[in-house]
Design an enzyme around this catalytic site. Structure first.
Site, PDB file in Angstrom:
ATOM      1  N   GLY A 182      13.541 -15.685   8.903  1.00  0.00           N
ATOM      2  CA  GLY A 182      14.848 -15.950   8.173  1.00  0.00           C
ATOM      3  C   GLY A 182      15.774 -14.861   7.413  1.00  0.00           C
ATOM      4  O   GLY A 182      15.303 -13.783   6.876  1.00  0.00           O
ATOM      5  N   HIS A 233      28.227 -31.514  -2.575  1.00  0.00           N
ATOM      6  CA  HIS A 233      29.376 -30.758  -3.478  1.00  0.00           C
ATOM      7  C   HIS A 233      30.591 -31.443  -3.280  1.00  0.00           C
ATOM      8  O   HIS A 233      31.058 -32.311  -2.644  1.00  0.00           O
ATOM      9  CB  HIS A 233      29.873 -28.807  -2.672  1.00  0.00           C
ATOM     10  CG  HIS A 233      30.675 -28.258  -3.774  1.00  0.00           C
ATOM     11  ND1 HIS A 233      31.636 -28.357  -3.829  1.00  0.00           N
ATOM     12  CD2 HIS A 233      30.031 -26.749  -4.204  1.00  0.00           C
ATOM     13  CE1 HIS A 233      32.578 -27.343  -4.099  1.00  0.00           C
ATOM     14  NE2 HIS A 233      31.326 -26.783  -4.107  1.00  0.00           N
ATOM     15  N   ASP A 288      13.859 -26.014   9.326  1.00  0.00           N
ATOM     16  CA  ASP A 288      12.385 -25.758   9.964  1.00  0.00           C
ATOM     17  C   ASP A 288      11.417 -24.937   8.645  1.00  0.00           C
ATOM     18  O   ASP A 288      10.586 -25.376   8.995  1.00  0.00           O
ATOM     19  CB  ASP A 288      13.233 -24.473  10.601  1.00  0.00           C
ATOM     20  CG  ASP A 288      14.391 -24.390  11.364  1.00  0.00           C
ATOM     21  OD1 ASP A 288      15.210 -25.950  11.261  1.00  0.00           O
ATOM     22  OD2 ASP A 288      14.612 -23.722  12.734  1.00  0.00           O
ATOM     23  N   GLN A 324      21.965 -31.514  -3.656  1.00  0.00           N
ATOM     24  CA  GLN A 324      23.402 -31.954  -4.189  1.00  0.00           C
ATOM     25  C   GLN A 324      24.340 -31.964  -3.302  1.00  0.00           C
ATOM     26  O   GLN A 324      24.123 -31.812  -2.248  1.00  0.00           O
ATOM     27  CB  GLN A 324      23.356 -29.996  -5.187  1.00  0.00           C
ATOM     28  CG  GLN A 324      24.895 -29.782  -5.217  1.00  0.00           C
ATOM     29  CD  GLN A 324      25.296 -28.611  -6.205  1.00  0.00           C
ATOM     30  OE1 GLN A 324      25.075 -27.361  -5.013  1.00  0.00           O
ATOM     31  NE2 GLN A 324      24.572 -28.663  -7.360  1.00  0.00           N
ATOM     32  N   ARG A 364      28.278 -30.664 -10.897  1.00  0.00           N
ATOM     33  CA  ARG A 364      28.033 -31.017  -9.168  1.00  0.00           C
ATOM     34  C   ARG A 364      28.448 -32.559  -8.977  1.00  0.00           C
ATOM     35  O   ARG A 364      29.198 -32.759  -8.897  1.00  0.00           O
ATOM     36  CB  ARG A 364      28.519 -30.134  -8.118  1.00  0.00           C
ATOM     37  CG  ARG A 364      29.377 -28.123  -8.023  1.00  0.00           C
ATOM     38  CD  ARG A 364      28.545 -27.827  -7.147  1.00  0.00           C
ATOM     39  NE  ARG A 364      28.434 -26.217  -6.766  1.00  0.00           N
ATOM     40  CZ  ARG A 364      28.530 -25.523  -6.134  1.00  0.00           C
ATOM     41  NH1 ARG A 364      27.835 -25.695  -5.664  1.00  0.00           N
ATOM     42  NH2 ARG A 364      28.872 -24.597  -6.456  1.00  0.00           N
ATOM     43  N   SER A 405      22.749 -20.477  -6.778  1.00  0.00           N
ATOM     44  CA  SER A 405      22.426 -19.806  -5.587  1.00  0.00           C
ATOM     45  C   SER A 405      21.810 -18.804  -5.072  1.00  0.00           C
ATOM     46  O   SER A 405      21.693 -17.713  -4.431  1.00  0.00           O
ATOM     47  CB  SER A 405      22.620 -21.155  -4.243  1.00  0.00           C
ATOM     48  OG  SER A 405      23.779 -21.029  -4.387  1.00  0.00           O
ATOM     49  N   LEU A 408      33.519 -26.495   3.557  1.00  0.00           N
ATOM     50  CA  LEU A 408      33.178 -26.071   1.873  1.00  0.00           C
ATOM     51  C   LEU A 408      34.750 -26.137   1.175  1.00  0.00           C
ATOM     52  O   LEU A 408      35.242 -24.883   1.793  1.00  0.00           O
ATOM     53  CB  LEU A 408      32.582 -25.528   1.173  1.00  0.00           C
ATOM     54  CG  LEU A 408      32.365 -24.874  -0.197  1.00  0.00           C
ATOM     55  CD1 LEU A 408      31.431 -26.663  -0.450  1.00  0.00           C
ATOM     56  CD2 LEU A 408      30.934 -24.264  -0.119  1.00  0.00           C
ATOM     57  N   GLY A 465      20.661 -14.434   2.696  1.00  0.00           N
ATOM     58  CA  GLY A 465      20.555 -13.339   1.718  1.00  0.00           C
ATOM     59  C   GLY A 465      18.916 -12.550   1.513  1.00  0.00           C
ATOM     60  O   GLY A 465      19.044 -12.225   1.091  1.00  0.00           O
ATOM     61  N   ALA A 466      18.586 -14.265   0.845  1.00  0.00           N
ATOM     62  CA  ALA A 466      17.139 -14.289   0.406  1.00  0.00           C
ATOM     63  C   ALA A 466      16.374 -13.932   1.548  1.00  0.00           C
ATOM     64  O   ALA A 466      15.821 -12.530   1.096  1.00  0.00           O
ATOM     65  CB  ALA A 466      16.732 -15.367   0.930  1.00  0.00           C
ATOM     66  N   GLY A 467      15.854 -13.802   3.280  1.00  0.00           N
ATOM     67  CA  GLY A 467      15.763 -12.503   3.926  1.00  0.00           C
ATOM     68  C   GLY A 467      16.001 -11.064   3.846  1.00  0.00           C
ATOM     69  O   GLY A 467      15.570 -10.598   4.159  1.00  0.00           O
TER      70      GLY A 467
END
Lengths: 169, 595, 262
Positions: free
Chosen positions: B12, B251, B230, B249, B295, B408, B261, B15-17
């Site tokens: 992935g 939104h 996945d 969640q 939220r 997040s 969004l 952002g995290a990857g």
């Protein structure tokens, strides 16, 4: 990359090379030629020469067509008269050089933009540069070697062609 | 088939990857496998901001941020993790700024901050300016900045490589108290190159999952088409449990009917919600912070207004987000993108007209259980050596039963960084685990089966029905009846899934085939989610049971843990084993959650 | 500024009047979608396929493509992800203009004629609407698209005034969808041209007050395949789904190169 290719590929795309194996089609690869300011100078030249040509050409047209008798005054002696004056010699020389270089560079750009094959591009540019060189050299020679007082074989001035000032010589 | 060997493989490139890749790429040989080009990831859709107690515009400290996170998650948050996140948030923001992220600035040139739902001063006294932002494009800027830094550090990307299986081996081991157990170890991943249809095995000492969420289980969602769970599904199939999957969640402000969004920043900048009577109804539900309540509360209030007949529009099925009292220049400066969404997709001019909005599926609080070092757990405490997870795919759990806005973007940066560092450190001291015999068999067989299938069912139809039933039965209001209805439908769809056909039989860019694989992931995850929801007989955060409207700390102050186990049965569903995991408390005792 | 607006509590109840009714009922209509297909596994040459579909007022070109893929022909292949114009996956040529399929509403097109959809031009087509993006990203990487600051980092953030931040705001919006580069007639014939997108991303750093490597980037773009290839046809500005003034950014980079040499 520590990659071992397995000859017995499990799911190869049949008959088709993997579209992306890290390679890029050579036509997208820039040759790492030496960097120079040529393109920048060319770009600046186009703007500067363009502005200059507007002045040069409109003054040229105004002097030739509007001042005095206008279009009816233009004949051999009118041209000869102008070129007897170094200011007009310089004016027309500048106009010739700027117009030719401006036009040639413009054509070069168009060839670069539209010629898809390298060989076509090279040929077109060769023809362009050659013809530009011929015209510039010829034009320059004409301006500097121009003989206003034409004579016949006997050495008499040609009546009706030679400008007024030739008679004084 | 090709076999590649890397110290660290990251699955992935969101952002995290990419945050993990920046850390790991500088320490160990790292490959990033991503099913999309990196800048296509859904981190880019995040809008509002990233909270950190920088105190640039008003008094703030990270302990208040921790409290807000814990309270926002309705006390199901592991408080040690929340502390780590709130504390490291400050450095996470500063790191990004130094990497080049163009934050909006205060007149003094510092990073500007704004209000955001659920973020308060001094344990709930008033809303606080804590969210660092770049207009309403914060996620876009984070994604671009992280990718830019991956380019800077020459991170090796394998673009459009779908990871379809996790290769693990099991070893006999004994716990400290002498009980024997099976220790899982990670050997690598099996991936599918979309371009050529070839299988690539990546052998790795460490594997980091950062593959994002599963929003496409629902029909109305702010999530991308590619968010099909996945990573969670692959881990689950490999015997890794999934934690707190019932918590999704919604939104509050998705464009009505479309789910696109509209950031909470719209309310942070002063936007308010109104029902058909023009009433600012949040004054009734959360008298102190009104429209800036967390939220889950706002989404439920909106759904309730619609249910009680105060919805707007021809079908009375949405409420309105009113920005008309704000200056157009202010809107343009702070919310340019979302106002453009309203204009493009609904033809509404936010300067003069209120925008139709309705809750949209946004984020999965649950996921692959990890500890605060981002190490994946194979049960309540045993770590799988070399396996890491970060971002939406993981459940640390910092979000508990409801994630606060902006947390997040914080999660991916804080735990992405941690995952990258720890994965690289582990790889430096570890040996490769030997690959089992023909590890690609499962994937190859699965793809071959899907390709050869000649049934009459279409992937698109099954997916649409799944999404319909999840929207109807598993959204903001749930009850035993609706959950069971969803479960029955999922069972039926799983049966029909075995009868599908894939039209594209080619090898090259066969997205038709991959959509079929993704549908399999969606169905598995929908089942886990509904079983987990059925089991939790209480209302907490994002999970609201009409038949159990109150929070029940006595019986349910526990994380849900669901395992794939062919021999077990939970809630009448064969193949799922249910367990619980205690919540970590440090300094906050559960209180009633009022705003 | 923002304080004032928020601290002024808006009215509890307002009269919504007309605006409360929202958009009203959504109309439906027929459209013909004409897609240029290419799949070397099936045929050597590209071909056109046509479908007539019933679509709705809120539908986008992407919805029509999905309808075909999910209900009629699963082999139709295109990239897409977020479906609301921020991921940049689905740039394609719609009625001859580069657009994002997810941001182009069908009702805004002339639905009396077939809507043509082709892959973006200038990059190698792999299958249907999918092109090879590698050359595009290669150019992007070459302009060093990352902040370079040689001074020691402060413990807190680097300061930047709101005016300095505003200077490069426009070019930070780029999503690398390639709509601009593949709309550029120069790029169509000369794949070595860096292209508008790479220049836009260089601009984003050249004009960032925190960056020290502007000179290096200007040097890269002073190449014969750099900014001087731009003919200011404004195709890129027209194509940009993010509304970036691309041609203006390119001109600013040209000016910067010239001022630097003087």
């Amino acid at each position: 990359m520590a990659t071992q290719a397995n000859p017995e590929a499990v799911l190869p795309a049949q008959g088709i090379e993997a579209p992306r194996s890290g390679r890029i089609d050579p036509k997208y690869l820039r040759s790492r030629t030496s960097r120079s300011n040529f393109e920048m100078m060319a770009w600046v030249f186009m703007r500067v020469s363009g502005a200059a040509l507007v002045v040069l050409i409109f003054v040229h047209l105004w002097v030739n067509l509007m001042v005095g008798d206008g279009i009816h005054q233009i004949d051999f002696s009118f041209v000869a008269g102008k070129w007897a004056n170094p200011v007009w010699q310089f004016w027309d020389l500048t106009m010739l050089w700027l117009a030719m270089l401006h036009g040639t560079n413009g054509m070069r750009t168009i060839i670069n933009d539209y010629a898809e094959k390298d060989s076509t591009r090279a040929w077109l540019k060769a023809i362009l540069y050659l013809s530009a060189a011929v015209i510039i050299i010829l034009g320059t020679m004409v301006i500097f070697t121009f003989e206003p007082c034409l004579t016949d074989e006997a050495g008499n001035l040609l009546e009706g062609v030679a400008p007024e000032f030739c008679h004084g010589v | 088939m090709q076999v590649h060997k890397y110290d660290v493989v990251i699955v992935g490139a969101g952002g995290a990857g990419m945050r993990a890749a920046i850390e790991s790429g500088q320490r160990a040989r790292t490959a990033v496998l991503t099913k999309l080009y990196p800048t296509r990831s859904h981190t880019g859709a995040a809008q509002g901001g990233m909270c950190a107690a920088l105190a640039n515009v008003e008094e703030d400290n990270w302990e208040w941020h921790t409290f807000d996170t814990v309270k926002g998650g309705d006390y199901l948050v592991d408080q040690d993790a929340a502390e780590v996140m709130a504390k490291e948030a400050i450095d996470a923001v500063l790191d990004l700024e130094k990497m080049g992220l163009p934050f909006n600035r205060t007149p003094e040139g510092k990073i500007d901050q704004r209000r955001f739902g659920g973020h308060t001063r001094d344990h709930g006294k008033a809303a606080v300016r804590r969210a660092c932002y770049a207009a309403d494009r914060t996620g876009h800027m984070i994604l671009q900045t992280l990718y830019q830094n991956c380019v800077k550090h020459n991170v090796e990307f394998f673009n459009e490589y779908y990871v379809l299986d996790l290769i693990t081996v099991e070893e006999d081991a004994t716990k400290e108290d002498g009980t024997p157990y099976k220790q899982k170890r990670v050997a690598g991943v099996v991936s599918y190159d979309l371009a050529s249809g070839e299988i690539h095995i990546f052998q790795a000492k460490s594997v980091v999952f950062a593959s994002g969420g599963l929003g496409k289980i629902f029909k109305t969602t702010s999530n991308a088409h590619t968010l099909t769970g996945d990573g969670m599904a692959i881990a689950y199939r490999a015997g890794i449990p999934l934690e707190d999957m019932e918590f999704v969640q919604f939104h509050p402000t998705g464009l009505a009917g479309l789910g696109i969004l509209l950031s909470e920043a719209a309310r942070g900048e002063g936007g308010i919600l109104r029902n058909s009577e023009g009433e600012r109804f949040m004054e009734r539900y959360a008298p102190t912070i009104k429209d800036l309540a967390p939220r889950d509360i706002v989404a439920r209030s909106m759904a309730n207004e619609v249910r009680e007949g105060r919805g707007c529009g021809p079908n009375k099925d949405y409420v309105l987000l009113d920005l008309t009292h704000l200056e157009p220049e202010h809107i343009d400066a702070k919310l340019p993108d979302i106002t453009e969404f309203a204009r493009t997709y609904l033809g509404v001019e936010p300067y003069t007209e209120p925008v139709p909005v309705f809750p949209t599926c946004h984020y999965a609080m649950g996921g692959i259980p990890t500890n605060i070092k981002a190490e994946v757990l194979q049960d309540n405490e045993t770590v799988v050596p070399g396996l890491y997870a970060a971002g939406e795919v993981a459940c640390v759990s910092v979000h508990g039963s409801n994630r606060l806005g902006t947390n997040s973007l914080l999660d991916i940066n804080v735990f992405g960084k941690r995952a990258g560092i720890y994965a690289a450190e582990y790889a430096q001291g570890a040996e490769f685990v030997e690959l089992p015999e023909a590890p690609e068999t499962f994937v190859v067989d699965q793809l071959q089966m899907l390709r050869d299938a000649t049934g009459s069912e279409r992937v698109g139809a099954i997916r649409a029905e799944l999404q319909e039933t999840m929207d109807a039965n598993m959204q903001v209001f749930r009850s035993e009846e609706t959950i069971k209805e969803a479960l029955a439908k999922i069972g039926e769809l799983k049966e029909r899934y075995t009868q599908i056909t894939v039209q594209d039989k080619g090898r090259r860019f066969n997205l038709d085939l991959l959509e079929a694989v993704e549908l399999g992931f969606l169905l598995d995850m929908a089942e886990v989610m509904t079983v987990s929801a059925l089991h939790r007989q209480e209302s907490r955060g994002g999970h609201y049971r009409e038949d159990f409207p109150d929070r029940d700390d006595e019986n349910f102050m526990l994380h849900s843990m669901l395992y794939k186990d062919p021999e077990a049965e939970t809630e009448g569903i064969q193949g799922i084993r249910f367990d619980t995991k205690p919540v970590v408390f440090t300094r906050y005792e559960p209180m009633e959650r009022k705003y | 500024m923002s304080t004032a607006t928020v601290e002024n509590e808006p009215a509890s109840t307002v009269d919504l009047g007309e605006s409360g009714d929202g958009a009203g009922a959504i109309e439906s209509f027929e459209v013909t979608l004409k897609v240029r297909r290419y799949d070397p596994e099936r045929a050597e040459d590209a071909w056109w396929d046509e479908w007539t579909l019933t679509m709705y007022g809120t539908d986008r070109v992407l919805d029509a493509l999905h309808k075909v893929k999910w209900e009629i022909d699963g082999s139709l292949t295109f990239r897409r992800s977020c479906a609301h114009g921020i991921c940049g996956s689905d740039a394609m040529r719609i009625n001859g203009r580069n657009r994002l399929a997810c941001k182009t509403l069908l009702k805004d097109l002339d639905t009396s004629k077939p809507i043509t959809v082709e892959a973006i031009k200038g990059l190698p087509i792999e299958k249907d609407l999918i092109v090879d993006m590698e050359p595009f990203f290669q150019s992007y990487r070459e302009i060093m698209p990352f902040l370079i600051n040689n001074s020691p980092a402060p413990t807190a953030e680097r300061l930047q005034s709101p005016e300095d931040r505003e200077r490069f705001d426009d070019t930070t919006k780029c999503i690398l969808c390639a709509a601009c580069t593949s709309s550029c007639p120069v790029f169509w014939t000369d794949g070595q041209y860096f292209g508008p997108a790479a220049i836009v991303n260089a601009h984003r750093f050249i004009f960032d007050s925190r960056d020290d490597a502007g000179d290096m980037r200007l040097e890269v773009l002073n190449d014969k395949e750099g900014v001087w290839r731009c003919r200011t046809t404004f195709n890129c500005t027209d194509a940009c789904p993010r509304g970036i003034e691309v041609t203006k950014a390119i001109q600013e980079v040209k000016t910067a190169i010239i001022t630097r040499s003087l």
